[in-house]
Design an enzyme around this catalytic site. Sequence first.
Site, PDB file in Angstrom:
ATOM      1  N   ALA A 183      34.011  42.103  -0.459  1.00  0.00           N
ATOM      2  CA  ALA A 183      32.862  41.609  -1.218  1.00  0.00           C
ATOM      3  C   ALA A 183      33.320  41.029  -2.550  1.00  0.00           C
ATOM      4  O   ALA A 183      34.220  41.559  -3.196  1.00  0.00           O
ATOM      5  CB  ALA A 183      31.881  42.744  -1.465  1.00  0.00           C
ATOM      6  N   ARG A 211       0.815  -1.226   0.000  1.00  0.00           N
ATOM      7  CA  ARG A 211       0.000   0.000   0.000  1.00  0.00           C
ATOM      8  C   ARG A 211       0.849   1.278   0.000  1.00  0.00           C
ATOM      9  O   ARG A 211       0.340   2.371  -0.228  1.00  0.00           O
ATOM     10  CB  ARG A 211      -0.966  -0.031   1.201  1.00  0.00           C
ATOM     11  CG  ARG A 211      -2.037  -1.101   1.076  1.00  0.00           C
ATOM     12  CD  ARG A 211      -2.734  -1.401   2.405  1.00  0.00           C
ATOM     13  NE  ARG A 211      -1.960  -2.337   3.247  1.00  0.00           N
ATOM     14  CZ  ARG A 211      -2.384  -2.819   4.420  1.00  0.00           C
ATOM     15  NH1 ARG A 211      -3.551  -2.448   4.912  1.00  0.00           N
ATOM     16  NH2 ARG A 211      -1.629  -3.659   5.112  1.00  0.00           N
TER      17      ARG A 211
HETATM   18  C1  UD1 Z   1      -1.784  -6.226  11.352  1.00  0.00           C
HETATM   19  C2  UD1 Z   1      -2.721  -7.096  12.207  1.00  0.00           C
HETATM   20  C3  UD1 Z   1      -3.922  -6.262  12.624  1.00  0.00           C
HETATM   21  C4  UD1 Z   1      -3.460  -5.020  13.360  1.00  0.00           C
HETATM   22  C5  UD1 Z   1      -2.445  -4.229  12.536  1.00  0.00           C
HETATM   23  C6  UD1 Z   1      -1.837  -3.139  13.410  1.00  0.00           C
HETATM   24  C7  UD1 Z   1      -2.505  -9.413  11.478  1.00  0.00           C
HETATM   25  C8  UD1 Z   1      -3.133 -10.535  10.716  1.00  0.00           C
HETATM   26  N1  UD1 Z   1      -3.139  -8.259  11.478  1.00  0.00           N
HETATM   27  O1  UD1 Z   1      -2.480  -5.880  10.167  1.00  0.00           O
HETATM   28  O2  UD1 Z   1      -4.789  -7.026  13.465  1.00  0.00           O
HETATM   29  O3  UD1 Z   1      -4.589  -4.220  13.681  1.00  0.00           O
HETATM   30  O4  UD1 Z   1      -1.366  -5.069  12.093  1.00  0.00           O
HETATM   31  O5  UD1 Z   1      -1.023  -2.266  12.678  1.00  0.00           O
HETATM   32  O6  UD1 Z   1      -1.485  -9.631  12.105  1.00  0.00           O
HETATM   33  N2  UD1 Z   1       4.842  -8.940   8.028  1.00  0.00           N
HETATM   34  C9  UD1 Z   1       5.823  -9.890   7.891  1.00  0.00           C
HETATM   35  N3  UD1 Z   1       5.567 -11.009   7.175  1.00  0.00           N
HETATM   36  C10 UD1 Z   1       4.356 -11.245   6.610  1.00  0.00           C
HETATM   37  C11 UD1 Z   1       3.344 -10.262   6.761  1.00  0.00           C
HETATM   38  C12 UD1 Z   1       3.622  -9.121   7.485  1.00  0.00           C
HETATM   39  O7  UD1 Z   1       6.943  -9.742   8.402  1.00  0.00           O
HETATM   40  O8  UD1 Z   1       4.186 -12.320   5.977  1.00  0.00           O
HETATM   41  C13 UD1 Z   1       5.175  -7.707   8.800  1.00  0.00           C
HETATM   42  C14 UD1 Z   1       5.073  -6.445   7.964  1.00  0.00           C
HETATM   43  O9  UD1 Z   1       6.335  -6.127   7.429  1.00  0.00           O
HETATM   44  C15 UD1 Z   1       4.628  -5.412   8.999  1.00  0.00           C
HETATM   45  C16 UD1 Z   1       3.874  -6.219  10.026  1.00  0.00           C
HETATM   46  O10 UD1 Z   1       4.211  -7.571   9.834  1.00  0.00           O
HETATM   47  O11 UD1 Z   1       5.722  -4.769   9.630  1.00  0.00           O
HETATM   48  C17 UD1 Z   1       2.359  -6.061   9.931  1.00  0.00           C
HETATM   49  O12 UD1 Z   1       1.949  -6.414   8.618  1.00  0.00           O
HETATM   50  P1  UD1 Z   1       0.841  -5.585   7.859  1.00  0.00           P
HETATM   51  O13 UD1 Z   1       0.668  -6.200   6.519  1.00  0.00           O
HETATM   52  O14 UD1 Z   1       1.091  -4.153   7.946  1.00  0.00           O
HETATM   53  O15 UD1 Z   1      -0.444  -5.981   8.739  1.00  0.00           O
HETATM   54  P2  UD1 Z   1      -1.764  -5.134   8.906  1.00  0.00           P
HETATM   55  O16 UD1 Z   1      -2.639  -5.353   7.736  1.00  0.00           O
HETATM   56  O17 UD1 Z   1      -1.434  -3.746   9.260  1.00  0.00           O
HETATM   57 MG    MG Z   2       0.296  -2.627   9.205  1.00  0.00          MG
END
Ligand code: UD1
Ligand code: MG
Length: 459
Positions: A379, A15
């Site tokens: 200057a 995103r």
């Molecule tokens: C996640 C939570 C959500 C919470 C939100 C808070 C889950 C399923 N959802 O959603 O409940 O409200 O964070 O900000 O956990 N990442 C990995 N590996 C992966 C996927 C993600 O390392 O396979 C890391 C991303 O780099 C990031 C973090 O995990 O730093 C969160 O991932 P993101 O995709 O932002 O989750 P949200 O949709 O925000």
């Molecule tokens: Mg997030």
Amino acid sequence: MSNYAIILAAGKGTRMKSDLPKVLHKVAGISMLEHVFRAVSAIQPAKIQTIVGHKAELVEAVLAGQSDFALQSEQLGTGHAVMMADPALAGLEGHTLVIAGDTPLITGESLQNLINFHISHKNVATILTAQADNPFGYGRIIRNTDGEVLKIVEQKDANDFEKQIKEINTGTYLFDNKRLFEALKELNTDNAQGEYYLTDVISIFRQAGEKVGAYVLRDFDESLGVNDRIALATAEQVMRKRINASHMVNGVTFTQPDATYIDIDVTIGAEAVIEANVVLKGQTTIGERAVLTNGTRVVDSQIGADVVISNSDIEHAVIADHVTVGPYAHIRPDSSLATGVHIGNFVEVKGSSIGENSKAGHLTYIGNAEVGSDVNFGAGTITVNYDGKHKFKTVIGNNVFIGSNSTLIAPLTIEDNALTAAGSTITKDVGTDTVAIGRARQENKDGYAKRLPHHPTRK
Ligand code: UD1
Ligand code: MG
């Protein structure tokens, strides 16, 4: 009991629409990941595992030597990410903090409160939650009528009733370490995104009859999860407010804090005055009682006490006490200005050291020069330091007077107490106490002007 920490930083951050991994986007001068790492460090974990995946080398470089890393080569969800820490942590006695790398505003203090709450409630898992005015995009906390936490439901899986819930999952949790890695084995991908959700371990514990809870943050701002550049700008704004407030508490005056941009590692001495539209970046220090007027920008520089900088740009420079700079001056990398130096309007200094009380008041370029004390630049002085290929040095002793509009062709040495006549092009070294005149002699032709077209008698 030991604390461990797992930072999730393997995602791409689709995103953000960026080539840079999301957690490396900066807030107030440092990456979101470093903000999270600093908060985590405050609870002094015995081991920190950062989960890396998308552009892992770039992410690891930011925390090299400070964290251990585990590779998640395919990003199959937050639960899957935590599984990558299994070899390092599974089976250890202790508490494990799991935190997302995209929540840069969470403080070490809140993490400590989470730990204290978790221990005093004897929970197996405690979620850090917050009340959001607009909970869209976050996982929602589902409680029963007794207020007990049952599970977390993701935005994309929530029904209309669940979408109304304003208590959100910040993405930070404290777990009993052993039970965490056992529960992860029970995760599946049976959800709207087809991912292994870390959030599902909450209902797994619940179903096993174990105690889960939530510690609610007082300040929603802290919980902000940055998924796009709109949230990134919000994070920047909140962080900037915090930073400015801490300087004001320490005795720094801001005339317009909402329009003042200061990176997190900048230090400012008491009684300094920072006017509107000042930007202080990187590793910058500002001395006591310094005054930085409107529009000043300072990057990675040390500025002494009682310095006045008016609407000028300073980069990678060291400026001693009682120096005045500007308006409209540019102090470029590897420059140093000693005590009492004055650099005036439209003056550029680059890669030069300027000794005590020397002055360049107007329209001057000083590049690759070593200048003594009490030197006066007239200057329009130019050090000619570049032949299109190489840079050459100009060395000027103490108490030298450079006449206005002097062109100093480097390499060149001008020794103590020397003077160059105004309008000179100086190509040869000038010795101590010497006057150097490098210009054609003036010739006056009496009456000759009458023969030229501009003269009133010829119009
Ligand atoms: C996640 C939570 C959500 C919470 C939100 C808070 C889950 C399923 N959802 O959603 O409940 O409200 O964070 O900000 O956990 N990442 C990995 N590996 C992966 C996927 C993600 O390392 O396979 C890391 C991303 O780099 C990031 C973090 O995990 O730093 C969160 O991932 P993101 O995709 O932002 O989750 P949200 O949709 O925000
Ligand atoms: Mg997030």
